[in-house]
Enzyme design. Structure first.
Site, PDB file in Angstrom:
ATOM      1  N   THR A 167       0.843  -1.212   0.000  1.00 27.79           N
ATOM      2  CA  THR A 167       0.000   0.000   0.000  1.00 27.79           C
ATOM      3  C   THR A 167       0.877   1.262   0.000  1.00 27.79           C
ATOM      4  O   THR A 167       0.522   2.262  -0.604  1.00 27.79           O
ATOM      5  CB  THR A 167      -0.992   0.038   1.188  1.00 27.79           C
ATOM      6  N   ARG A 204      -8.977  -5.561   1.522  1.00 29.83           N
ATOM      7  CA  ARG A 204      -9.851  -5.613   2.699  1.00 29.83           C
ATOM      8  C   ARG A 204      -9.521  -4.583   3.762  1.00 29.83           C
ATOM      9  O   ARG A 204     -10.182  -4.548   4.791  1.00 29.83           O
ATOM     10  CB  ARG A 204      -9.782  -7.008   3.331  1.00 29.83           C
ATOM     11  N   GLN A 235       1.314 -13.225  -1.221  1.00 39.16           N
ATOM     12  CA  GLN A 235      -0.008 -13.319  -1.835  1.00 39.16           C
ATOM     13  C   GLN A 235      -0.141 -12.259  -2.929  1.00 39.16           C
ATOM     14  O   GLN A 235      -1.145 -12.196  -3.617  1.00 39.16           O
ATOM     15  CB  GLN A 235      -1.092 -13.097  -0.776  1.00 39.16           C
ATOM     16  N   HIS A 258      -0.261 -16.514  -5.473  1.00 36.43           N
ATOM     17  CA  HIS A 258      -1.460 -16.147  -6.238  1.00 36.43           C
ATOM     18  C   HIS A 258      -1.127 -15.697  -7.660  1.00 36.43           C
ATOM     19  O   HIS A 258      -1.945 -15.060  -8.320  1.00 36.43           O
ATOM     20  CB  HIS A 258      -2.262 -15.067  -5.502  1.00 36.43           C
ATOM     21  N   CYS A 267      -3.939 -17.798 -21.436  1.00 37.96           N
ATOM     22  CA  CYS A 267      -5.185 -18.218 -22.074  1.00 37.96           C
ATOM     23  C   CYS A 267      -5.809 -19.334 -21.238  1.00 37.96           C
ATOM     24  O   CYS A 267      -5.124 -20.299 -20.896  1.00 37.96           O
ATOM     25  CB  CYS A 267      -4.895 -18.719 -23.487  1.00 37.96           C
ATOM     26  N   CYS A 291      -7.164 -14.933 -27.046  1.00 39.41           N
ATOM     27  CA  CYS A 291      -5.865 -15.584 -27.238  1.00 39.41           C
ATOM     28  C   CYS A 291      -5.442 -15.495 -28.710  1.00 39.41           C
ATOM     29  O   CYS A 291      -6.204 -15.890 -29.598  1.00 39.41           O
ATOM     30  CB  CYS A 291      -5.957 -17.048 -26.805  1.00 39.41           C
ATOM     31  N   CYS A 298      -5.436 -19.455 -30.012  1.00 43.08           N
ATOM     32  CA  CYS A 298      -6.627 -20.313 -30.138  1.00 43.08           C
ATOM     33  C   CYS A 298      -7.943 -19.540 -30.035  1.00 43.08           C
ATOM     34  O   CYS A 298      -9.012 -20.136 -30.147  1.00 43.08           O
ATOM     35  CB  CYS A 298      -6.585 -21.425 -29.081  1.00 43.08           C
ATOM     36  N   THR A 313      -1.044  -8.692   5.892  1.00 42.79           N
ATOM     37  CA  THR A 313      -2.084  -9.604   5.423  1.00 42.79           C
ATOM     38  C   THR A 313      -3.158  -9.753   6.497  1.00 42.79           C
ATOM     39  O   THR A 313      -2.829  -9.857   7.681  1.00 42.79           O
ATOM     40  CB  THR A 313      -1.511 -10.981   4.998  1.00 42.79           C
ATOM     41  N   SER A 314      -4.401  -9.768   6.042  1.00 44.16           N
ATOM     42  CA  SER A 314      -5.519  -9.931   6.981  1.00 44.16           C
ATOM     43  C   SER A 314      -5.599 -11.378   7.468  1.00 44.16           C
ATOM     44  O   SER A 314      -6.386 -11.691   8.339  1.00 44.16           O
ATOM     45  CB  SER A 314      -6.830  -9.520   6.300  1.00 44.16           C
TER      46      SER A 314
HETATM   47  P1  NAD Z   1      -6.021  -7.969   2.403  1.00 43.58           P
HETATM   48  O1  NAD Z   1      -6.479  -6.833   1.531  1.00 43.58           O
HETATM   49  O2  NAD Z   1      -6.983  -9.016   2.805  1.00 43.58           O
HETATM   50  O3  NAD Z   1      -5.369  -7.423   3.731  1.00 43.58           O
HETATM   51  C1  NAD Z   1      -4.356  -6.468   3.719  1.00 43.58           C
HETATM   52  C2  NAD Z   1      -4.032  -6.162   5.171  1.00 43.58           C
HETATM   53  O4  NAD Z   1      -2.931  -5.264   5.191  1.00 43.58           O
HETATM   54  C3  NAD Z   1      -5.182  -5.489   5.931  1.00 43.58           C
HETATM   55  O5  NAD Z   1      -5.399  -6.167   7.153  1.00 43.58           O
HETATM   56  C4  NAD Z   1      -4.672  -4.052   6.149  1.00 43.58           C
HETATM   57  O6  NAD Z   1      -5.062  -3.525   7.385  1.00 43.58           O
HETATM   58  C5  NAD Z   1      -3.164  -4.248   6.146  1.00 43.58           C
HETATM   59  N1  NAD Z   1      -2.403  -3.093   5.688  1.00 43.58           N
HETATM   60  C6  NAD Z   1      -2.737  -2.156   4.767  1.00 43.58           C
HETATM   61  N2  NAD Z   1      -1.730  -1.273   4.589  1.00 43.58           N
HETATM   62  C7  NAD Z   1      -0.723  -1.661   5.445  1.00 43.58           C
HETATM   63  C8  NAD Z   1       0.574  -1.171   5.717  1.00 43.58           C
HETATM   64  N3  NAD Z   1       1.071  -0.094   5.070  1.00 43.58           N
HETATM   65  N4  NAD Z   1       1.332  -1.827   6.626  1.00 43.58           N
HETATM   66  C9  NAD Z   1       0.852  -2.923   7.284  1.00 43.58           C
HETATM   67  N5  NAD Z   1      -0.387  -3.430   7.064  1.00 43.58           N
HETATM   68  C10 NAD Z   1      -1.153  -2.819   6.148  1.00 43.58           C
HETATM   69  O7  NAD Z   1      -4.789  -8.571   1.657  1.00 43.58           O
HETATM   70  P2  NAD Z   1      -4.328 -10.019   1.599  1.00 43.58           P
HETATM   71  O8  NAD Z   1      -4.504 -10.709   2.920  1.00 43.58           O
HETATM   72  O9  NAD Z   1      -3.005  -9.968   0.991  1.00 43.58           O
HETATM   73  O10 NAD Z   1      -5.371 -10.737   0.578  1.00 43.58           O
HETATM   74  C11 NAD Z   1      -5.941 -10.135  -0.536  1.00 43.58           C
HETATM   75  C12 NAD Z   1      -5.690 -10.854  -1.831  1.00 43.58           C
HETATM   76  O11 NAD Z   1      -5.741  -9.908  -2.862  1.00 43.58           O
HETATM   77  C13 NAD Z   1      -4.329 -11.444  -1.910  1.00 43.58           C
HETATM   78  O12 NAD Z   1      -4.501 -12.797  -1.971  1.00 43.58           O
HETATM   79  C14 NAD Z   1      -3.685 -10.900  -3.187  1.00 43.58           C
HETATM   80  O13 NAD Z   1      -3.601 -11.938  -4.147  1.00 43.58           O
HETATM   81  C15 NAD Z   1      -4.631  -9.896  -3.726  1.00 43.58           C
HETATM   82  N6  NAD Z   1      -4.113  -8.485  -3.781  1.00 43.58           N
HETATM   83  C16 NAD Z   1      -2.840  -8.242  -4.177  1.00 43.58           C
HETATM   84  C17 NAD Z   1      -2.378  -6.927  -4.247  1.00 43.58           C
HETATM   85  C18 NAD Z   1      -0.958  -6.684  -4.658  1.00 43.58           C
HETATM   86  O14 NAD Z   1      -0.390  -7.511  -5.393  1.00 43.58           O
HETATM   87  N7  NAD Z   1      -0.327  -5.597  -4.238  1.00 43.58           N
HETATM   88  C19 NAD Z   1      -3.209  -5.858  -3.917  1.00 43.58           C
HETATM   89  C20 NAD Z   1      -4.531  -6.150  -3.533  1.00 43.58           C
HETATM   90  C21 NAD Z   1      -4.960  -7.478  -3.468  1.00 43.58           C
END
Ligand code: NAD
Length: 261
Positions: free
Chosen positions: A40, A48, A115, A135, A143, A168, A171, A209-210
């Protein structure tokens, strides 16, 4: 009174940080699990968190679900339009990604399971052979019929040139990003590496991660069952906070450099 509370909070964080550093200092093998929260601060919204993509627009979850993606051309058009304008392709790693790269260079990173689909860990310099992008990656298209893959930029150029739902080139099948959508299975070999990391590494650090997306979140109870300390770095609470050795409630880009370097 309000200021005292913040002082207490800072003191608590300082104490937790010291405990985390002590745990890490005595470990020769450390596994790291990262989620959207580590990116972020690179300008990529999570799903989330309080300002997450799905928190603001629950309909957006459909774009991440294979059944909707395959059956609804409008879902695919929306996905391609948003991807062509996505900040993800210009994003740069932040100090959180770089701290994990420093850990890798110190020789103590067992495995980094992410993730995230943004590719920022590898861009930061963490060795690709230590990174499991569980992921998938948004930097490739694939494709769904014949399985052929190519660079995402290739597909995005077609979208920018006017194709709303590029098919694609081999195909004619439906094309998607090379990410694992809800309803799709994870790659078995990647899952095995994630399980091994949870069981083998002396410490597991879960960052941004949540811990609500399975089976990846299961790394945390798996490590705990082995008696390995788990350090959780997240902006909000997670379902495993009560059992973690250390909780650091702060931004990954600030906490990780303080913890690892
Ligand atoms: P999530 O969105 O479920 O949770 C993210 C967590 O990070 C939240 O609990 C939030 O409070 C916390 N958070 C936000 N900013 C933060 C910071 N600066 N420092 C510390 N914590 C912070 O994300 P998830 O559990 O990774 O699952 C969502 C799915 O969505 C993943 O499986 C992923 O594949 C995908 N996703 C990926 C990206 C990416 O590649 N950057 C972005 C969004 C979603």
């Amino acid at each position: 009174m309000g200021e005292d509370r913040w002082m207490d909070l800072d003191k608590l964080h300082a104490e937790q940080l010291d405990i985390a550093k002590a745990i890490l200092a005595s470990a020769s093998s450390i596994a790291v699990l990262t989620g959207a929260g580590i990116s972020t601060d690179s300008g990529i919204p999570d799903f989330r968190g309080p300002s997450g993509v799905w928190t603001r627009n629950p309909e957006a979850e459909k774009r991440s679900t294979i059944q909707y993606y395959l059956s609804d051309p409008q879902v695919r058009r929306d996905a391609w339009r948003l991807r062509a304008a996505s900040e993800m392709f210009d994003a740069q790693p932040n100090a959180g990604h770089d701290a994990i790269t420093a850990l890798d260079r110190s020789g103590r990173l067992h495995t980094l399971v992410t993730q995230n689909i943004d590719g920022l860990h590898v861009l930061s310099g963490t060795s690709p052979d230590r990174v499991v992008e569980i992921h998938g990656t948004v930097h490739k298209w694939e494709c769904v019929e014949c399985g052929v893959r190519g660079p995402m930029e290739e597909a995005l150029e077609r979208v920018r040139a006017g194709e709303e739902d590029p098919s694609c080139p081999l195909c004619g099948g439906i094309v998607k990003s090379a990410t694992i959508l809800f309803g799709q299975s994870l790659v078995a070999a990647d899952l095995l590496r994630a399980e091994r990391a949870a069981l083998e590494a002396e410490v597991l650090v879960a960052v941004g991660t949540s811990l609500s997306v399975y089976p990846v979140a299961a790394m945390v109870p798996a490590a705990m069952e082995q008696g390995h300390p788990v350090i959780i770095v997240n902006a909000e609470s997670t379902p495993f906070d009560d059992q973690a050795a250390v909780i650091l409630r702060g931004s990954a880009s600030l906490v990780l450099p303080a913890m690892f370097i």
